[in-house]
Write a protein that holds these residues in place. Sequence first.
Motif, mmCIF file in Angstrom:
data_model
loop_
_atom_site.group_PDB
_atom_site.id
_atom_site.type_symbol
_atom_site.label_atom_id
_atom_site.label_comp_id
_atom_site.label_asym_id
_atom_site.label_seq_id
_atom_site.Cartn_x
_atom_site.Cartn_y
_atom_site.Cartn_z
ATOM 1 N N THR A 23 0.858 -1.186 0.000
ATOM 2 C CA THR A 23 0.000 0.000 0.000
ATOM 3 C C THR A 23 0.888 1.229 0.000
ATOM 4 O O THR A 23 1.671 1.439 0.933
ATOM 5 N N GLY A 24 0.791 2.013 -1.047
ATOM 6 C CA GLY A 24 1.602 3.219 -1.167
ATOM 7 C C GLY A 24 0.829 4.448 -0.760
ATOM 8 O O GLY A 24 -0.254 4.374 -0.174
ATOM 9 N N ASN A 25 1.371 5.619 -1.080
ATOM 10 C CA ASN A 25 0.758 6.880 -0.704
ATOM 11 C C ASN A 25 -0.581 7.088 -1.403
ATOM 12 O O ASN A 25 -1.556 7.542 -0.796
ATOM 13 N N LYS A 26 -0.631 6.746 -2.696
ATOM 14 C CA LYS A 26 -1.853 6.929 -3.473
ATOM 15 C C LYS A 26 -2.363 5.636 -4.096
ATOM 16 O O LYS A 26 -3.564 5.500 -4.351
ATOM 17 N N THR A 27 -1.471 4.722 -4.397
ATOM 18 C CA THR A 27 -1.858 3.475 -5.048
ATOM 19 C C THR A 27 -1.369 2.284 -4.236
ATOM 20 O O THR A 27 -0.610 2.447 -3.276
ATOM 21 N N GLY A 28 -1.811 1.097 -4.628
ATOM 22 C CA GLY A 28 -1.391 -0.110 -3.925
ATOM 23 C C GLY A 28 -1.406 -1.295 -4.864
ATOM 24 O O GLY A 28 -1.645 -1.168 -6.067
ATOM 25 N N VAL A 29 -1.138 -2.474 -4.314
ATOM 26 C CA VAL A 29 -1.180 -3.724 -5.075
ATOM 27 C C VAL A 29 -2.093 -4.685 -4.335
ATOM 28 O O VAL A 29 -1.997 -4.816 -3.111
ATOM 29 N N ARG A 30 -2.970 -5.336 -5.065
ATOM 30 C CA ARG A 30 -3.900 -6.300 -4.476
ATOM 31 C C ARG A 30 -3.784 -7.623 -5.216
ATOM 32 O O ARG A 30 -3.578 -7.649 -6.426
ATOM 33 N N THR A 31 -3.916 -8.715 -4.479
ATOM 34 C CA THR A 31 -3.945 -10.049 -5.066
ATOM 35 C C THR A 31 -5.274 -10.706 -4.699
ATOM 36 O O THR A 31 -5.590 -10.853 -3.517
ATOM 37 N N ASP A 32 -6.064 -11.077 -5.708
ATOM 38 C CA ASP A 32 -7.348 -11.737 -5.497
ATOM 39 C C ASP A 32 -7.295 -13.174 -6.007
ATOM 40 O O ASP A 32 -6.693 -13.457 -7.056
ATOM 41 N N GLU A 33 -7.937 -14.080 -5.272
ATOM 42 C CA GLU A 33 -8.205 -15.430 -5.754
ATOM 43 C C GLU A 33 -9.584 -15.398 -6.403
ATOM 44 O O GLU A 33 -10.603 -15.214 -5.719
ATOM 45 N N PRO A 50 -6.926 5.415 -7.266
ATOM 46 C CA PRO A 50 -8.121 6.200 -6.927
ATOM 47 C C PRO A 50 -8.883 6.742 -8.121
ATOM 48 O O PRO A 50 -10.032 7.161 -8.001
ATOM 49 N N GLY A 51 -8.260 6.736 -9.293
ATOM 50 C CA GLY A 51 -8.871 7.331 -10.475
ATOM 51 C C GLY A 51 -8.238 8.672 -10.799
ATOM 52 O O GLY A 51 -7.554 9.279 -9.975
ATOM 53 N N SER A 52 -8.460 9.132 -12.021
ATOM 54 C CA SER A 52 -7.825 10.363 -12.497
ATOM 55 C C SER A 52 -8.771 11.141 -13.398
ATOM 56 O O SER A 52 -9.764 10.610 -13.903
ATOM 57 N N VAL A 88 -9.654 12.895 -3.363
ATOM 58 C CA VAL A 88 -10.687 12.788 -2.327
ATOM 59 C C VAL A 88 -11.743 11.787 -2.781
ATOM 60 O O VAL A 88 -12.323 11.949 -3.863
ATOM 61 N N PRO A 89 -12.014 10.725 -2.016
ATOM 62 C CA PRO A 89 -13.041 9.748 -2.407
ATOM 63 C C PRO A 89 -14.386 10.433 -2.667
ATOM 64 O O PRO A 89 -14.844 11.262 -1.886
ATOM 65 N N GLY A 90 -15.004 10.107 -3.802
ATOM 66 C CA GLY A 90 -16.280 10.699 -4.145
ATOM 67 C C GLY A 90 -16.204 12.107 -4.685
ATOM 68 O O GLY A 90 -17.243 12.754 -4.891
ATOM 69 N N GLU A 91 -14.992 12.613 -4.924
ATOM 70 C CA GLU A 91 -14.836 13.981 -5.414
ATOM 71 C C GLU A 91 -15.476 14.137 -6.788
ATOM 72 O O GLU A 91 -15.389 13.255 -7.648
ATOM 73 N N ASN A 92 -16.125 15.273 -7.013
ATOM 74 C CA ASN A 92 -16.699 15.570 -8.312
ATOM 75 C C ASN A 92 -15.566 15.689 -9.339
ATOM 76 O O ASN A 92 -14.684 16.532 -9.185
ATOM 77 N N PRO A 205 -20.061 5.736 -13.712
ATOM 78 C CA PRO A 205 -20.182 4.558 -12.831
ATOM 79 C C PRO A 205 -18.855 4.028 -12.304
ATOM 80 O O PRO A 205 -18.806 3.471 -11.201
ATOM 81 N N ALA A 206 -17.776 4.220 -13.057
ATOM 82 C CA ALA A 206 -16.477 3.710 -12.608
ATOM 83 C C ALA A 206 -15.990 4.429 -11.351
ATOM 84 O O ALA A 206 -15.282 3.848 -10.531
ATOM 85 N N ARG A 207 -16.345 5.700 -11.208
ATOM 86 C CA ARG A 207 -15.985 6.488 -10.034
ATOM 87 C C ARG A 207 -17.170 7.367 -9.665
ATOM 88 O O ARG A 207 -17.225 8.547 -9.999
ATOM 89 N N PRO A 208 -18.172 6.778 -8.976
ATOM 90 C CA PRO A 208 -19.387 7.539 -8.645
ATOM 91 C C PRO A 208 -19.065 8.769 -7.804
ATOM 92 O O PRO A 208 -18.127 8.776 -7.015
ATOM 93 N N PHE A 209 -19.851 9.820 -7.993
ATOM 94 C CA PHE A 209 -19.646 11.061 -7.257
ATOM 95 C C PHE A 209 -21.012 11.674 -6.972
ATOM 96 O O PHE A 209 -21.997 11.383 -7.649
ATOM 97 N N SER A 210 -21.054 12.514 -5.987
ATOM 98 C CA SER A 210 -22.315 13.165 -5.615
ATOM 99 C C SER A 210 -22.487 14.465 -6.357
ATOM 100 O O SER A 210 -21.537 15.025 -6.884
#
Length: 210
Positions: A23-33, A50-52, A88-92, A205-210
């Motif tokens: 887990t980095g400052n802005k991004t991370g690595v995940r492993t899913d089964e 987080p998206g761009s 910011v999560p959910g940012e417009n 839909p990929a990054r929903p926002f209010s």
Amino acid sequence: MGTPDIRDTPEEWRVTATETPFTGNKTGVRTDEVVMPDGSTARRDYQTHPGSVAVLALDERDRVLLLRQYRHPVRQKLWEIPAGLLDVPGENPLHAAQRELYEEAHVKAEDWRVLTDVYTSPGGCDEAVRIFLAREISAVEGERFEVSEEEADMELARVPLAELVRGVLAGDLHNNCLVVGVLALTAVRASGGPETLRPAGAPWPARPFS
């Protein structure tokens, strides 16, 4: 056989286990089964992001505002359009795009539309990017935003759209948002014009926002 419905659709295969090895400052690595259609499982490693947002800003002379910035992973200085993370999560996303255009280029725009939405590398990263078309641009009054690190060495330029299309097709330009943006705008102009684009506040839909 009829023509299939050519649009991406939500789907989620069952995940039986998840690890987060980094887990980095802005991004991370995940492993899913992940459970495959035949019932077997497979490990899938991918970068979480987080998206761009990115901005293709077009001036009254049909020139695109560009930045030239060093990108260490590819060891190149790339010409790019203004872009930044959704910090910011959910940012417009429109607000984020307006902020990036101001901070990186000291410019504002009166007309905003959604040019296109893309996943940058869906086989290995969940990053989603919304690319905006910004028109009727002008300089922002007051002092410039203070930049640091790679941005401190950034160059600015305004380049005709047609010249950028030639550069993309010649293999001289490689930034994904720049490539997608200039080709998308060229396609839009050939099929109805920018007024047919989605409004700046269109759902994402990929990054929903209010």
